[in-house]
Structure formats: C-alpha cells, structure tokens
Design an enzyme around this catalytic site. Structure first.
Site, PDB file in Angstrom:
ATOM      1  CE1 TYR A   1     -39.465  49.356  -6.943  1.00 48.01           C
ATOM      2  CE2 TYR A   1     -41.372  48.091  -6.223  1.00 48.01           C
ATOM      3  CZ  TYR A   1     -40.138  48.661  -5.950  1.00 48.01           C
ATOM      4  OH  TYR A   1     -39.587  48.531  -4.698  1.00 48.01           O
TER       5      TYR A   1
ATOM      6  CB  SER B   1     -39.875  45.287  -3.827  1.00 44.59           C
ATOM      7  OG  SER B   1     -41.180  45.704  -3.459  1.00 44.59           O
TER       8      SER B   1
END
Length: 255
Positions: A158, A145
């Site tokens: 995350y 990401s």
C-alpha cells in the site's frame, strides 16, 4: 474575488465517490458549482446517492465500473465520450489496503493492491489527458496517503503504491505543464471513513494514533475535500507537482 474561489462551469470525473473521502470530494465540488461524473463498483449505492444529489438540484451522473480492471477503464471512457467532449478535473480517489506484514502477502493480494491503487490511477491519467488538454485548464488530484511519505507499521505494498502516486503527480506536472494541466496529490492520515472506523474501534490503537497526531483528533472527510477543491480552483492556479499532507501534523511529528 469570488470567481477565484469557485468550480462553477467545471466538469469533474471522480472515482470511488460513493463513500468516505470520495463522496466528500464529490459533494464539495457540487457545492462549488461543478458538474460531476462519479465512478463506483456498486450501481445501487451509486444510484441512490445520485438521486439525492439531483433532488438537491446538482448536476451529477455516474458510471458503474471497477477501475482496477483494464476493460472497465476502457468502458468508462467509451461511456464518457457520449457525454463530454472535454472535462476539467480528474480525481483519482479509489484505493485499497490489506494490512499484513510484508512477508505475508500472496501474489493475488499484491496484484490487487497494485492494480487498484497505482495502475488504475496511471491509466486514468493517460485516458483523461486529451480531455484535460482540450479543457485548457485541466487539473488532476491523486489521493495518496501519509503512508507514501513515511513508514507505518504494516502495509508495505500500500505504502509503495501511495508513494508512486506522489511521484507520478510530480512527473506529470512537469510533462503536462505546457498543456496547462496541473497535477497534485493529497496525503491524508486517518480520516473518519467507514474503512478507517473498522480499525479505530480498537481503543488502544486509537490512543496510539492520537498520540502521534499533534492536533489530537481524527480528520474529517470534508477536510480532505476542501484541499482537493482548492487545488482545482482558479485560486490554486499556480500550484502544480505538490503533495499536501492533510494529517493533523502526523507527518512532521518528531521526538
């Protein structure tokens, strides 16, 4: 030339492939001639998608498993052993996020994100290694990401796991190059998936996202899928240890 831009004859294992980016990658691979096995937690959803693909003439199968669990990962490969003696591609796509400030996470949430995003990917790479080595031209794609490249407003755990996937890809690319296994990662920004849509329904937030995205739009799942396919094709055979941001320019946006 055509033989360089195909996945014909390749076998691919793809996690989290019943929706969003994972599904788009699976369908891209199928359209390019690959045989795939997908992994998902919900068997009813998976079987419906598999039926649709088989009706279209594609070769696809599935394994019901939660890759965040060690026992399920072992079960996956026990099942896979009865089907394939080797395979060519692993796509670690499964991921989760809980949007909180760093000080607000519980220990259970911390473990959930780490086990789903990071530990599962590492273990699946290790379990896949002998199969990919036997292939002679193995390829791993880890879906990271932009949160692994730059700071976002929330989601420190995350982001930490997604940064780890990028570094894991670099290290394995170096370690496994002698076995002709290439390892790369992809770092998407907001992509039009069911998970992202729940956040982007907030119009003020959507405007904020677009204002930081030079291409001024949300990405589509097939735009990530095409990058994953390129990494795995013969056309991408000299590329390893790289992270490609599929982000509309977000990660390079300056003043």
């Amino acid at each position: 030339m055509a033989s360089r831009w195909t996945l014909s004859g390749k076998k691919a294992l793809i996690t989290g492939a019943t929706k969003g980016i994972g599904k788009a990658i699976a369908e891209e691979f199928l359209s390019l001639g690959a045989e795939i096995t997908i992994v998902a937690r919900t068997s009813s959803e998976m079987n419906e998608i598999l039926k649709d693909w088989k009706d279209k003439g594609f070769t696809a199968s599935g394994i019901t498993a939660d890759v965040s669990r060690d026992s399920d990962r072992k079960m996956m490969f026990n099942a896979l052993e009865t089907k394939w003696q080797q395979f060519d591609i692993l796509v670690n796509n499964v991921g989760t996020n809980i949007r909180r400030k760093a000080t607000e996470y519980s220990s259970e949430e911390y473990d959930q994100i780490l086990n789903t995003n990071m530990r599962s990917a590492f273990d699946l790479c290790m379990l896949s290694y002998p199969y990919l080595k036997k292939s002679g031209s193995g390829c791993i794609v880890n879906i990271s990401s932009v949160g692994g490249l730059t700071a976002l407003k929330t989601g420190a755990i995350y982001a930490m796991t997604k940064a780890a996937l990028i570094q894991l890809s670099k290290n394995l690319a170096l370690e496994w190059a002698a076995d002709n296994i290439r390892v790369n990662s992809i770092a998407p920004w907001y992509i039009r998936t069911p998970l992202a849509e729940t956040v982007l329904q907030n119009q003020d937030y959507l405007k904020s996202v677009l204002s930081r995205t030079p291409l001024n739009r949300i990405g589509e799942p097939n735009e990530v899928a095409s990058a994953a396919a390129f990494f795995c094709m013969p056309a991408g055979s000299y590329i390893t240890g790289q992270c490609l941001a599929v982000d509309g320019g977000f990660s390079i946006f300056g003043f």
